[in-house]
Scaffold this active site. Sequence first.
Site, PDB file in Angstrom:
ATOM      1  N   ASN A  47      51.781  48.803  47.837  1.00  0.00           N
ATOM      2  CA  ASN A  47      51.143  49.233  49.216  1.00  0.00           C
ATOM      3  C   ASN A  47      51.593  48.405  50.339  1.00  0.00           C
ATOM      4  OD1 ASN A  47      49.272  50.262  51.527  1.00  0.00           O
ATOM      5  ND2 ASN A  47      48.564  51.717  50.125  1.00  0.00           N
ATOM      6  N   HIS A  85      52.934  53.699  51.371  1.00  0.00           N
ATOM      7  CA  HIS A  85      52.011  53.610  50.347  1.00  0.00           C
ATOM      8  C   HIS A  85      52.797  53.075  48.990  1.00  0.00           C
ATOM      9  CE1 HIS A  85      48.900  57.072  51.413  1.00  0.00           C
ATOM     10  NE2 HIS A  85      49.091  56.045  52.433  1.00  0.00           N
ATOM     11  N   GLU A 137      53.757  54.388  46.033  1.00  0.00           N
ATOM     12  CA  GLU A 137      54.549  55.417  45.539  1.00  0.00           C
ATOM     13  C   GLU A 137      55.741  55.549  46.406  1.00  0.00           C
ATOM     14  OE1 GLU A 137      50.429  56.588  44.237  1.00  0.00           O
ATOM     15  OE2 GLU A 137      51.378  55.873  46.057  1.00  0.00           O
ATOM     16  N   SER A 152      45.839  57.470  41.764  1.00  0.00           N
ATOM     17  CA  SER A 152      46.136  59.032  41.845  1.00  0.00           C
ATOM     18  C   SER A 152      46.825  59.176  43.071  1.00  0.00           C
ATOM     19  CB  SER A 152      44.968  59.593  41.637  1.00  0.00           C
ATOM     20  OG  SER A 152      45.155  61.068  41.872  1.00  0.00           O
ATOM     21  N   CYS A 193      48.194  60.321  46.542  1.00  0.00           N
ATOM     22  CA  CYS A 193      47.773  61.151  47.752  1.00  0.00           C
ATOM     23  C   CYS A 193      48.672  62.243  48.144  1.00  0.00           C
ATOM     24  CB  CYS A 193      47.508  60.341  48.886  1.00  0.00           C
ATOM     25  SG  CYS A 193      49.120  59.872  49.637  1.00  0.00           S
ATOM     26  N   CYS A 252      52.310  61.124  48.723  1.00  0.00           N
ATOM     27  CA  CYS A 252      53.202  60.940  47.739  1.00  0.00           C
ATOM     28  C   CYS A 252      53.532  61.759  46.483  1.00  0.00           C
ATOM     29  CB  CYS A 252      52.335  59.577  47.006  1.00  0.00           C
ATOM     30  SG  CYS A 252      52.080  58.232  48.259  1.00  0.00           S
ATOM     31  N   ASP A 305      43.651  54.502  55.288  1.00  0.00           N
ATOM     32  CA  ASP A 305      44.614  54.933  54.413  1.00  0.00           C
ATOM     33  C   ASP A 305      44.694  56.135  53.735  1.00  0.00           C
ATOM     34  OD1 ASP A 305      47.140  53.913  52.615  1.00  0.00           O
ATOM     35  OD2 ASP A 305      45.702  53.984  50.930  1.00  0.00           O
TER      36      ASP A 305
END
Length: 152
Positions: A46, A57, A59, A84, A86, A89, A149
């Site tokens: 991130n 982010h 990912e 996990s 979002c 992503c 975020d």
Amino acid sequence: MNYSLSLHKKFMAEAIKEAKKSIRQGGEPIGAVLVLNKKIVARGHNERVQTGSDILHAEMDCIQNASRLTSGEYKKCVLYTTLSPCDMCAGAVLLYKIPLVVIGENETFKGPESYLKSRKVKLINLNLGECKESMKKFIKEKPLIWFEDIGE
């Protein structure tokens, strides 16, 4: 994707290293690695705080760092992420047809996992205490950054 639990843990350990790198830089403790044929092809963490980006982010940073894999290669990848994913992503996972996402934890935040599953993405949650504790600490210390975020 026939990866053993020990291999999943090995690659998640690399994602955790990325999360720690983000914390050292003043960012959020979320990291990711992208694996193709049991080899890491990209890493990311991130970088929203560090770069002033709304979309970096872990990912997204990781996929950006993959340097334009072919669609066929993405279809053979595994994405490891400490948290996990979002909605944004998860959208990237769907766009590039990444078939397997291994998650460090989904207790502090749970993205659209059922939607990913409905779109035939396999999810494995390792439910790691280290990932949970890191996120809980961050959320407690920097709630405004965290809520920004996740769009709250």
